[in-house]
Design an enzyme around this catalytic site. Structure first.
Site, mmCIF file in Angstrom:
data_model
loop_
_atom_site.group_PDB
_atom_site.id
_atom_site.type_symbol
_atom_site.label_atom_id
_atom_site.label_comp_id
_atom_site.label_asym_id
_atom_site.label_seq_id
_atom_site.Cartn_x
_atom_site.Cartn_y
_atom_site.Cartn_z
ATOM 1 N N SER A 4 0.829 -1.213 0.000
ATOM 2 C CA SER A 4 0.000 0.000 0.000
ATOM 3 C C SER A 4 0.856 1.253 0.000
ATOM 4 C CB SER A 4 -0.928 0.001 1.223
ATOM 5 O OG SER A 4 -0.161 -0.124 2.414
ATOM 6 N N HIS A 26 -39.050 23.556 -12.396
ATOM 7 C CA HIS A 26 -39.029 22.699 -13.611
ATOM 8 C C HIS A 26 -38.208 23.339 -14.738
ATOM 9 C CE1 HIS A 26 -42.600 20.668 -11.792
ATOM 10 N NE2 HIS A 26 -42.877 21.914 -11.424
ATOM 11 N N SER A 72 -11.926 26.857 -27.739
ATOM 12 C CA SER A 72 -12.042 25.647 -28.536
ATOM 13 C C SER A 72 -10.920 25.646 -29.575
ATOM 14 C CB SER A 72 -13.404 25.639 -29.242
ATOM 15 O OG SER A 72 -13.338 24.875 -30.427
ATOM 16 N N LYS A 102 -15.498 30.355 -29.407
ATOM 17 C CA LYS A 102 -16.011 29.676 -28.215
ATOM 18 C C LYS A 102 -15.368 30.119 -26.906
ATOM 19 C CE LYS A 102 -18.566 26.627 -27.725
ATOM 20 N NZ LYS A 102 -18.490 25.198 -28.014
ATOM 21 N N GLU A 154 -18.062 22.575 -15.637
ATOM 22 C CA GLU A 154 -18.407 21.216 -16.080
ATOM 23 C C GLU A 154 -17.644 20.162 -15.274
ATOM 24 O OE1 GLU A 154 -18.669 21.060 -20.655
ATOM 25 O OE2 GLU A 154 -17.687 22.946 -20.194
ATOM 26 N N LYS A 188 -8.363 3.821 1.587
ATOM 27 C CA LYS A 188 -7.592 5.044 1.413
ATOM 28 C C LYS A 188 -7.563 5.629 0.004
ATOM 29 C CE LYS A 188 -4.451 3.095 4.047
ATOM 30 N NZ LYS A 188 -5.397 2.342 4.914
#
Ligand code: ARG
Length: 465
Positions: A24, A157, A278, A284, A291, A326
Site C-alpha cells: 500500500s 421545472h 475551442s 467559443k 463542467e 484510502k
C-alpha cells in the site's frame, strides 16, 4: 527473501503478485506526517511511563525527525517490499538508530497505527473543507450583497416561475453550503477520539497512558473500546458522505453556471481565468471548470459507495479489506478540495448580465401569481378562484402574444368584474420582488439583510450556525 519486519516464520518471500496486491506504500506514503507524529507521541508516552528508557526515546525521536525531513525533501526511498508507510518508517529508523528502533513498536500494532494515521488525516481534511466552504460562502454572500436587487427569472421545472433577485439565488447556495459545512464539522467532532493504544485489537499488558497520547494529538479522549478502535472506519464514511452531499450541492451550482453562460441565456459571464477556448471554433468560451466540478461528483459518490461496500459484513476487527479505504478516499477528498476552490474562483469573477436577466425576469407571465394574489387581497376572491381567473387572463394574453400588463382593462373586467386599474401596479417584475417581504422571501431588503448577516458571520470568527 522473507519480509524483514515480520518474516521470521516464513521460509520464502512473497510472490511478485502477492507484493502487488498487498503493498500500500504507493498511496499510504501520503500519511507520512501523521505516521511520524503518531510514532513520536507514542515514543514520548513509552518514555513517560517507563516502558522504554529515555536514551532510547531520544534516539528514536531524533531518528523520526530525520526521516520526516528526508520525506519532506523528497529524498526518502520508499520500498514496496516493506509494504506500507509504517514499515518503511520503522525500517529506516533501524538504519538510523540501530536497536533502539526495535523498541518503538512496543504496545502498538499496525492496526491501531493505521487507524490513527488515517483519522488524523481525515480530521485535517474535514477542517480544510470547512474553511473552503466558508470561503465559497463568502464569495457568494459578497455577490448577493452587490446584486441584492438585480432581477432574474426564478425557475421551477426550469420553466419561468416568478421573478427573483440574483442575490437571493446566491444566498440559497450560501445556506446549502452552510449546512454542508456544519456536516463536516459534526463529522470532525465525532471522529475526534484516539485509537492509538488499542494495539492489535485487545489492548496491551504494558502500562501505557492512552490519555496522554490522546491529549498530545488534540483528541478529546482515547477510544473506549480497543476492538472498535481498530475495526471502525465510519469516520471516513461520514466525511465521504458529507463530501458526497457537498459535491452534489456544488454540482447544481456548476450546472446553473453552465446554463447561465450559454448564449440563449446569457445570464452571467465567466472570467477568462475560468473559461477555455475551442481548438476549432475561435469564438467559443467554454465553462470547463464548471463542467468538471459537476463531473467530479462521480468520483466522490463512487468512493463513498466503494467504501460502504468494502465495510459491509466485515467481521470485527481489522481485515486487510480495510486497506482499500484510502486510495479512493484520497481521490474523492482531492477532487472536492479542487472543486470548492474552483467554484469560489468562478463566483468571485462572475459577472451577472443584469440587463439580460431583467428582460427575462418579466417574461413568460412571471407575475401571474402577483395578479392572482391581488385578486385575493384587493378583490377578496378565494385563492382557487383567483388562480382560475388568472389562468384565463394568461390564456388571453398568450393568444394575443402580449404581456399581462398589455391586456386592456375592459378585457380584464370581462373575465372578472372586480378588477380595477390598480391591478397594473402589481404586474411588473420589480413590484413582484419588492412585494416578497415574507421572512426568507426575495425582496431586495430581505436579501440585503441576509447577505449582511452572513458576511458578519463569515468575516468574523463567529461560529457558523
Ligand atoms: N497497510 C495497512 C492498511 O492500510 C496497515 C495495517 C496493516 N495491518 C496488518 N495487520 N497487516 O490497512
Amino acid at each position: 527473501m522473507s519480509n524483514k519486519m515480520w518474516g521470521s516464520r516464513f521460509s520464502s518471500g512473497p510472490d511478485a503478485i502477492m507484493e502487488d496486491i498487498n503493498a500500500s506504500i504507493d498511496f499510504d506514503k501520503r500519511l507520512y506526517a501523521q505516521d511520524i507524529l503518531g510514532s513520536k507521541v507514542h515514543c514520548q508516552m513509552l518514555v513517560a511511563t517507563g516502558i522504554i528508557s529515555s536514551e532510547d526515546g531520544e534516539k528514536i525521536t531524533h531518528g523520526l525527525d530525520t526521516i520526516l525531513s528526508e520525506m519532506e525533501a523528497g529524498k526518502f526511498e520508499f520500498s514496496r517490499a516493506l509494504e506500507d508507510i509504517h514499515m518503511n518508517v520503522e525500517s529506516r529508523l533501524a538504519e538510523l538508530v540501530g536497536d533502539a528502533a526495535g523498541r518503538l513498536h512496543t504496545a502498538r500494532s499496525r492496526n491501531d497505527q493505521i487507524a490513527l494515521d488515517f483519522r488524523l488525516y481525515v480530521r485535517d481534511t474535514a477542517l480544510e473543507f470547512e474553511n473552503a466552504l466558508q470561503d465559497l460562502q463568502l464569495a457568494l454572500a459578497q455577490k448577493a450583497l452587490e446584486f441584492n436587487d438585480a432581477l432574474m427569472p426564478g425557475f421551477t421545472h426550469l420553466q419561468t416561475a416568478q421573478p427573483i433577485t440574483f442575490g437571493h439565488h446566491c444566498l440559497a447556495y450560501v445556506e446549502m453550503f452552510g449546512r454542508d459545512c456544519s456536516r463536516m464539522r459534526d463529522a470532525r467532532l465525532r471522529m475526534n477520539e484516539c485509537p492509538l493504544g488499542a494495539a492489535a485489537l485487545a489492548g496491551t499488558s504494558f502500562p501505557i497512558d492512552r490519555h496522554m497520547t490522546a491529549r498530545e494529538m488534540k483528541f478529546d479522549h482515547p477510544m473506549a473500546n480497543s476492538m472498535d478502535a481498530v475495526a471502525s472506519r465510519d469516520f471516513v464514511l461520514e466525511l465521504l458522505s458529507a463530501s458526497a452531499i457537498t459535491a452534489i450541492n456544488l454540482s447544481r451550482l456548476a450546472e446553473e453556471i453552465v446554463i447561465w453562460c450559454s448564449a440563449p441565456f446569457k445570464f452571467v459571464k465567466l472570467s477568462d481565468k475560468f473559461s477555455t477556448g475551442s481548438s476549432i471554433m475561435p469564438q467559443k468560451r467554454n465553462p470547463d471548470a464548471a463542467e468538471l466540478v459537476r463531473a467530479k461528483v462521480g468520483r466522490i459518490v463512487g468512493a463513498l459507495t466503494s467504501l460502504l461496500i468494502v465495510m459491509k459484513g466485515l467481521p470485527l476487527t481489522y481485515s486487510k479489506d480495510m486497506q482499500e479505504d484510502k486510495e479512493q478516499a484520497f481521490d474523492a477528498f482531492d477532487s472536492l478540495g479542487l472543486g470548492l476552490a474552483a467554484m469560489a474562483g468562478m463566483i468571485r469573477d462572475l459577472e451577472p448580465q443584469v440587463d439580460n436577466m431583467e428582460k427575462y425576469a418579466a417574461s413568460d407571465f412571471s407575475t401571474a401569481t402577483d395578479l392572482a394574489d391581488w385578486l385575493v387581497r384587493v378583490a377578496d376572491l378565494p385563492f382557487r378562484q383567483a388562480h382560475h381567473v388568472t389562468g384565463q387572463l394568461v390564456a388571453l394574453a398568450s393568444a394575443r402574444n402580449i404581456t399581462l400588463d398589455e391586456i386592456p382593462l375592459a378585457d380584464m373586467t370581462k373575465v372578472e368584474a372586480r378588477i380595477s386599474q390598480e391591478i397594473y401596479d402589481v404586474l411588473s417584475a420589480k413590484n413582484s420582488i419588492n412585494s416578497r417581504t415574507s421572512y426568507g422571501g426575495t425582496a431586495p431588503d430581505n436579501v440585503k439583510q441576509q447577505a449582511l448577516r452572513w458576511l458578519d458571520i463569515l468575516q468574523s470568527n463567529k461560529e457558523v450556525p
